[in-house]
Design a protein around this motif. Structure first.
Motif, mmCIF file in Angstrom:
data_model
loop_
_atom_site.group_PDB
_atom_site.id
_atom_site.type_symbol
_atom_site.label_atom_id
_atom_site.label_comp_id
_atom_site.label_asym_id
_atom_site.label_seq_id
_atom_site.Cartn_x
_atom_site.Cartn_y
_atom_site.Cartn_z
ATOM 1 N N VAL A 102 -6.001 3.162 6.633
ATOM 2 C CA VAL A 102 -5.430 1.943 6.056
ATOM 3 C C VAL A 102 -5.234 0.892 7.146
ATOM 4 O O VAL A 102 -5.637 -0.273 6.994
ATOM 5 N N LEU A 158 -7.195 -2.851 7.553
ATOM 6 C CA LEU A 158 -6.497 -4.138 7.630
ATOM 7 C C LEU A 158 -6.826 -4.865 8.927
ATOM 8 O O LEU A 158 -7.005 -6.090 8.938
ATOM 9 N N LEU A 196 -8.758 -3.547 -2.783
ATOM 10 C CA LEU A 196 -7.766 -4.627 -2.680
ATOM 11 C C LEU A 196 -8.288 -5.763 -1.807
ATOM 12 O O LEU A 196 -8.241 -6.941 -2.189
ATOM 13 N N LEU A 197 -8.801 -5.408 -0.624
ATOM 14 C CA LEU A 197 -9.242 -6.426 0.320
ATOM 15 C C LEU A 197 -10.482 -7.165 -0.173
ATOM 16 O O LEU A 197 -10.706 -8.323 0.196
ATOM 17 N N ILE A 204 2.496 -1.270 4.592
ATOM 18 C CA ILE A 204 1.942 0.086 4.487
ATOM 19 C C ILE A 204 3.097 1.060 4.316
ATOM 20 O O ILE A 204 3.906 1.251 5.235
ATOM 21 N N ASP A 212 -7.627 1.935 -3.921
ATOM 22 C CA ASP A 212 -7.835 2.052 -2.481
ATOM 23 C C ASP A 212 -7.745 0.684 -1.824
ATOM 24 O O ASP A 212 -7.877 -0.364 -2.481
ATOM 25 N N THR A 213 -7.533 0.704 -0.519
ATOM 26 C CA THR A 213 -7.329 -0.524 0.237
ATOM 27 C C THR A 213 -8.583 -1.386 0.263
ATOM 28 O O THR A 213 -8.504 -2.623 0.227
ATOM 29 N N TYR A 239 -4.655 -1.253 -7.604
ATOM 30 C CA TYR A 239 -5.891 -0.793 -6.967
ATOM 31 C C TYR A 239 -5.723 0.657 -6.528
ATOM 32 O O TYR A 239 -4.614 1.100 -6.220
ATOM 33 N N VAL A 278 -1.576 -0.735 -3.974
ATOM 34 C CA VAL A 278 -2.546 0.346 -3.811
ATOM 35 C C VAL A 278 -1.801 1.666 -3.892
ATOM 36 O O VAL A 278 -0.769 1.851 -3.230
ATOM 37 N N ALA A 325 0.293 -7.360 4.631
ATOM 38 C CA ALA A 325 0.373 -6.129 3.844
ATOM 39 C C ALA A 325 1.483 -5.237 4.375
ATOM 40 O O ALA A 325 1.766 -5.224 5.583
ATOM 41 N N ILE A 364 0.868 -1.179 0.000
ATOM 42 C CA ILE A 364 0.000 0.000 0.000
ATOM 43 C C ILE A 364 0.898 1.219 0.000
ATOM 44 O O ILE A 364 1.563 1.535 0.990
#
Length: 308
Positions: free
Chosen positions: A74, A78, A53-54, A64, A49-50, A47, A30, A62, A6
């Protein structure tokens, strides 16, 4: 192991190289810009945004790698999905967001590590041994360099300032080796720099610390130079000086000067240890957990805020 990145800046690229070299599979990136290029280079999908992705990817862990001012949402996303994460330092520009994240993690959140990778230098056990042999009386640390090229770094509201964003590695390592410290005095200067008229972070900082274990510490930082010329920490002991930089551990005493290379890239070591911690379900393998990183954040913010 399936991992996601990310952020798409310089430090994200270093982690991507390390992770692929360690055998991890990058399944997603991301970012606001450069995300397609990162996906093309390291694998995985892009992607914006997070949350997206999720929703689409099965992620084991992940990384960051966002600017300090972008932390919070973020991490909480997660945590909600139970995804372990490695977050680059600093964990925020101040204390509100990190304290909120730490409280949620403490209430049954996933494994979380912070990238204070100086702790992962392979010479740290030898440094610890020498410090135990001859305890330090004075610590002197310096981060003397230039203004980084990214625009957000120049604004304290987005970066937290040089002490919080850069010199934090030195404050953290001092805490790691010597324990907690009281900030005795701190001062800053904010000169106008012709090369960076929009700079609003302190360009010069100095602080005096008193460690509970005994030593006094003098920490200085500046970003007025042409390059990073000093990034290291010195321990002044009876009859011996120990210096740690990003390259070597140097011992100077009556027998002369001796240098030991720091070993493998400590960022790679930190990534390797986090992957192992996630795989084994063992938090003790990480270089720095989130709660400990919060104490470093608190120390750096005390220095910055006392200096004004």
């Amino acid at each position: 192991m399936k991992v996601a990145l990310i952020g798409t800046g310089y430090i994200a690229g270093r982690h991507a190289a390390a992770l692929t070299g360690l055998g991890a599979e990058v399944v997603g990136h991301v970012g606001r810009s450069g995300v397609e290029q990162a996906a093309a280079r390291w694998g995985g999908r892009a992607y914006r945004d997070t949350a997206a992705l999720l929703a689409e990817e099965d992620v084991d862990a992940a990384w960051i790698c966002v600017p300090p001012g972008a932390h919070g949402e973020v991490e909480l996303a997660l945590i909600e999905h139970g995804v372990p994460f490695y977050v680059e330092k600093p964990i925020g520009t101040g204390l509100d967001v990190p304290r909120r994240v730490e409280a949620v993690l403490r209430d049954g959140g996933p494994l979380a590590c912070v990238g204070y990778y100086w702790r992962g230098m392979e010479v740290i056990p030898e440094l610890r041994r020498m410090l135990a042999e001859t305890p330090p009386h004075l610590v002197r640390a310096a981060w003397h360099g230039l203004v980084p090229p990214v625009p957000w770094w120049r604004l304290e509201a987005e970066s937290g300032g040089q002490v919080v964003e850069q010199a934090t590695h030195l404050f953290d390592l001092a805490r790691f080796l010597l324990g907690e410290a009281e900030v005795v005095h701190a001062v800053t200067r904010r000169p106008s720099l012709a090369s960076h008229p929009d700079l609003d972070v302190a360009a010069v900082s100095a602080a005096t610390l008193a460690f509970g274990s005994g030593p006094l510490g003098v920490f200085t930082a500046t970003c007025v130079l042409h390059a990073t010329v000093d990034a290291g920490i010195e321990f002044h002991c009876e009859g011996r000086k120990l210096t740690l930089t990003t390259k070597v551990l140097r011992r100077e005493d009556a027998e002369g000067s001796h240098e030991i290379p720091i070993g493998r890239d400590p960022l790679v070591v930190a990534d390797e240890r986090f992957l192992a911690a996630v795989r084994d379900g063992d938090p003790g393998q990480v270089v720095c957990d989130y709660a400990d990183a919060l104490r470093t954040q608190e120390l750096c913010c005390r220095v910055r805020d006392l200096a004004g």
